[in-house]
Write a protein that holds these residues in place. Structure first.
Motif, mmCIF file in Angstrom:
data_model
loop_
_atom_site.group_PDB
_atom_site.id
_atom_site.type_symbol
_atom_site.label_atom_id
_atom_site.label_comp_id
_atom_site.label_asym_id
_atom_site.label_seq_id
_atom_site.Cartn_x
_atom_site.Cartn_y
_atom_site.Cartn_z
ATOM 1 N N GLN A 86 0.842 -1.196 0.000
ATOM 2 C CA GLN A 86 0.000 0.000 0.000
ATOM 3 C C GLN A 86 0.880 1.251 0.000
ATOM 4 N N ARG A 87 0.372 2.316 -0.576
ATOM 5 C CA ARG A 87 1.064 3.601 -0.579
ATOM 6 C C ARG A 87 0.099 4.670 -0.076
ATOM 7 N N PRO A 88 0.548 5.521 0.862
ATOM 8 C CA PRO A 88 -0.354 6.569 1.364
ATOM 9 C C PRO A 88 -0.561 7.667 0.331
ATOM 10 N N GLU A 89 -1.732 8.238 0.324
ATOM 11 C CA GLU A 89 -2.023 9.370 -0.562
ATOM 12 C C GLU A 89 -1.440 10.644 0.035
ATOM 13 N N THR A 90 -1.079 11.581 -0.842
ATOM 14 C CA THR A 90 -0.571 12.872 -0.396
ATOM 15 C C THR A 90 -1.361 13.958 -1.111
ATOM 16 N N PRO A 91 -2.426 14.448 -0.503
ATOM 17 C CA PRO A 91 -3.338 15.381 -1.172
ATOM 18 C C PRO A 91 -2.675 16.668 -1.650
ATOM 19 N N ASP A 92 -1.684 17.163 -0.889
ATOM 20 C CA ASP A 92 -1.065 18.434 -1.226
ATOM 21 C C ASP A 92 0.407 18.308 -1.596
ATOM 22 N N GLY A 93 0.907 17.083 -1.713
ATOM 23 C CA GLY A 93 2.306 16.893 -2.036
ATOM 24 C C GLY A 93 3.241 17.057 -0.858
ATOM 25 N N LYS A 94 2.688 17.355 0.316
ATOM 26 C CA LYS A 94 3.507 17.566 1.512
ATOM 27 C C LYS A 94 3.117 16.622 2.659
ATOM 28 N N SER A 95 1.830 16.490 2.887
ATOM 29 C CA SER A 95 1.341 15.667 3.989
ATOM 30 C C SER A 95 0.889 14.296 3.487
ATOM 31 N N LEU A 96 0.737 13.355 4.421
ATOM 32 C CA LEU A 96 0.351 11.984 4.096
ATOM 33 C C LEU A 96 -0.972 11.625 4.765
ATOM 34 N N GLN A 97 -1.809 10.952 4.010
ATOM 35 C CA GLN A 97 -3.039 10.408 4.592
ATOM 36 C C GLN A 97 -2.716 9.058 5.237
ATOM 37 N N PRO A 98 -3.070 8.846 6.496
ATOM 38 C CA PRO A 98 -2.843 7.524 7.087
ATOM 39 C C PRO A 98 -3.643 6.456 6.357
ATOM 40 N N ILE A 99 -3.105 5.263 6.294
ATOM 41 C CA ILE A 99 -3.807 4.144 5.674
ATOM 42 C C ILE A 99 -4.625 3.454 6.762
ATOM 43 N N VAL A 100 -5.887 3.237 6.513
ATOM 44 C CA VAL A 100 -6.803 2.702 7.523
ATOM 45 C C VAL A 100 -7.098 1.235 7.250
ATOM 46 N N ASN A 101 -7.000 0.421 8.289
ATOM 47 C CA ASN A 101 -7.421 -0.975 8.197
ATOM 48 C C ASN A 101 -7.900 -1.419 9.569
ATOM 49 N N TYR A 102 -8.934 -2.257 9.584
ATOM 50 C CA TYR A 102 -9.538 -2.740 10.829
ATOM 51 C C TYR A 102 -9.946 -1.584 11.746
ATOM 52 N N GLY A 103 -10.226 -0.427 11.157
ATOM 53 C CA GLY A 103 -10.705 0.700 11.950
ATOM 54 C C GLY A 103 -9.631 1.552 12.576
ATOM 55 N N ILE A 104 -8.342 1.247 12.359
ATOM 56 C CA ILE A 104 -7.282 2.070 12.936
ATOM 57 C C ILE A 104 -6.468 2.746 11.833
ATOM 58 N N GLN A 105 -6.003 3.954 12.128
ATOM 59 C CA GLN A 105 -5.182 4.717 11.194
ATOM 60 C C GLN A 105 -3.718 4.292 11.378
ATOM 61 N N THR A 106 -3.013 4.072 10.265
ATOM 62 C CA THR A 106 -1.659 3.551 10.355
ATOM 63 C C THR A 106 -0.696 4.351 9.475
ATOM 64 N N MET A 107 0.570 4.389 9.922
ATOM 65 C CA MET A 107 1.623 4.970 9.098
ATOM 66 C C MET A 107 2.922 4.244 9.406
ATOM 67 N N SER A 108 3.725 4.025 8.363
ATOM 68 C CA SER A 108 4.973 3.292 8.499
ATOM 69 C C SER A 108 5.898 3.662 7.352
ATOM 70 N N ILE A 109 7.195 3.653 7.607
ATOM 71 C CA ILE A 109 8.163 3.833 6.525
ATOM 72 C C ILE A 109 8.042 2.691 5.523
ATOM 73 N N GLY A 110 7.472 1.574 5.986
ATOM 74 C CA GLY A 110 7.275 0.422 5.114
ATOM 75 C C GLY A 110 6.313 0.681 3.974
ATOM 76 N N TYR A 111 5.466 1.728 4.102
ATOM 77 C CA TYR A 111 4.572 2.096 3.012
ATOM 78 C C TYR A 111 5.286 2.910 1.943
ATOM 79 N N LEU A 112 6.462 3.453 2.280
ATOM 80 C CA LEU A 112 7.137 4.406 1.400
ATOM 81 C C LEU A 112 8.345 3.822 0.688
ATOM 82 N N VAL A 113 8.786 2.628 1.103
ATOM 83 C CA VAL A 113 9.949 1.994 0.471
ATOM 84 C C VAL A 113 9.583 0.565 0.091
#
Length: 363
Positions: free
Chosen positions: A151-178
């Protein structure tokens, strides 16, 4: 029969909250008492998420008030109201996050990441808005555990990241970016900068709790966390094994030195029950976490078994609390999560958001 607020409060004064061991009255949890000729209504407002406990709390109050209701219908509303609590002095709260909980260990291999994701899911199951940040830059594991690899997070403005949601929790990891096989050959300052960017550039959406899955050790990331991130408190995960406890002690003293309170400890892999014969055995020793907790004046919030099902669930991308929410092990995680949230709720509240801002203008 005339009924007053004082009589209602007296009738419920002795009721004990099983999750805190204190009376609801002492916690000022009884609110909005309304008395009419036909109805007696009140709210019970808990400072921690406990959706699975609402019915039992409601029953407690109904039983206590039945004797004075005098034919009135009882309307008991039980809910949670989670507020921001104080972090290190001088560190402002994260936008969109009320409380930050660091889940740490002194060494790897004790099941810290598995515990962190299941506790995040347990807090969510109890009614909280929860996020989890994978702070292990060198070895991110949350994308696999949450079934979000690739999965890759969306970046609406090119600066910030939208957390990826699964099982009802918001998530972020460097693993989404590499890429999954890419080695992060970075020095400490780069790792610290990456952690700050993941924290501050993610658009966390009104979280009651942000769980940070810390890497093992007491290095750059831990120092960055204590100096730059408003940590409400830390949870230490260990096994009963002496070598794990030795490193866990270092984790406790590190947080104490930097002013981050220890919310409690979790003893993982405490006991193994044979799936064939049912024999119970303490493979890694017994009672070590309790002795360590006594030394540091903290509480063991719970013990978890060495169970193949826990491992299989995260390997398949659906942690135990999500895969079997009503099972015995999920119940253990929920019990620990409530105790953890109670510890957060007992801390001093943060009122900085309510202070007026002073603006100086040159006219």
């Amino acid at each position: 029969m005339t009924l007053t607020d004082a009589q209602v409060l007296e009738a419920v004064a002795g009721l004990i909250d099983a999750n805190t061991g204190k009376t609801y009255a002492a916690a000022k949890a009884v609110k909005n008492i309304q008395i009419s000729a036909e109805q007696l209504a009140l709210d019970v407002v808990l400072a921690y998420p406990a959706a699975s406990q609402f019915d039992s709390v409601r029953s407690q109050f109904e039983t206590a008030l039945q004797t004075i209701a005098a034919g009135r219908a009882l309307q008991i509303t039980v809910r949670s109201q989670i507020t921001s609590h104080a972090a290190q002095r001088g560190v402002p709260l994260l936008p969109g996050v009320k409380n930050v909980i660091a889940v740490a260990s002194g060494k790897g291999g004790v099941g810290k990441s598995t515990t962190a994701v299941n506790l995040a899911l347990a807090l969510q199951a109890e009614g909280a808005r929860v996020g989890i940040l994978d702070a292990d830059i060198y070895g991110p594991s949350q994308p696999l555990m949450l079934g979000l690899q690739g999965q890759r997070p969306e970046t609406p403005d090119g600066k910030s990241l939208q957390p990826i949601v699964n099982y009802g929790i918001q998530t972020m990891s460097i693993g989404y970016l590499v890429d999954a096989d890419q080695a992060m050959v970075w020095r400490g300052p780069m790792v610290s900068q990456a952690l700050q960017q993941l924290l501050n550039d993610t658009r966390w959406d009104n979280l009651d709790y942000l769980v940070i899955d810390m890497p093992p050790g007491t290095g750059d990331i831990q120092l960055t966390l204590s100096q730059k991130v408003p940590v409400t408190g830390a949870l230490i995960v260990t096994t009963p094994q002496d070598i794990a406890l030795l490193d866990a002690r270092k984790g406790v003293t590190m947080f104490q030195k930097v002013g981050v309170p220890i919310l409690g400890m979790v003893e993982n892999m405490a006991i193994h029950i044979c799936s064939n014969c049912g024999h119970a055995e303490h493979i890694f020793g017994e009672g070590g976490a309790a002795r360590m907790a006594a030394d540091f004046g903290v509480e063991v919030l719970g013990s978890l078994p060495l169970d193949m099902g826990i491992r299989l669930a995260v390997d398949e991308g659906k942690p135990t609390v999500a895969a079997d929410p009503d099972g015995a092990i999920a119940t253990l995680y929920k019990d620990i999560a409530r105790k953890l949230a109670v510890k957060v709720g007992e801390k001093a509240q943060d009122f900085s958001g309510k202070f007026p801002k002073i603006v100086i203008q040159n006219n």
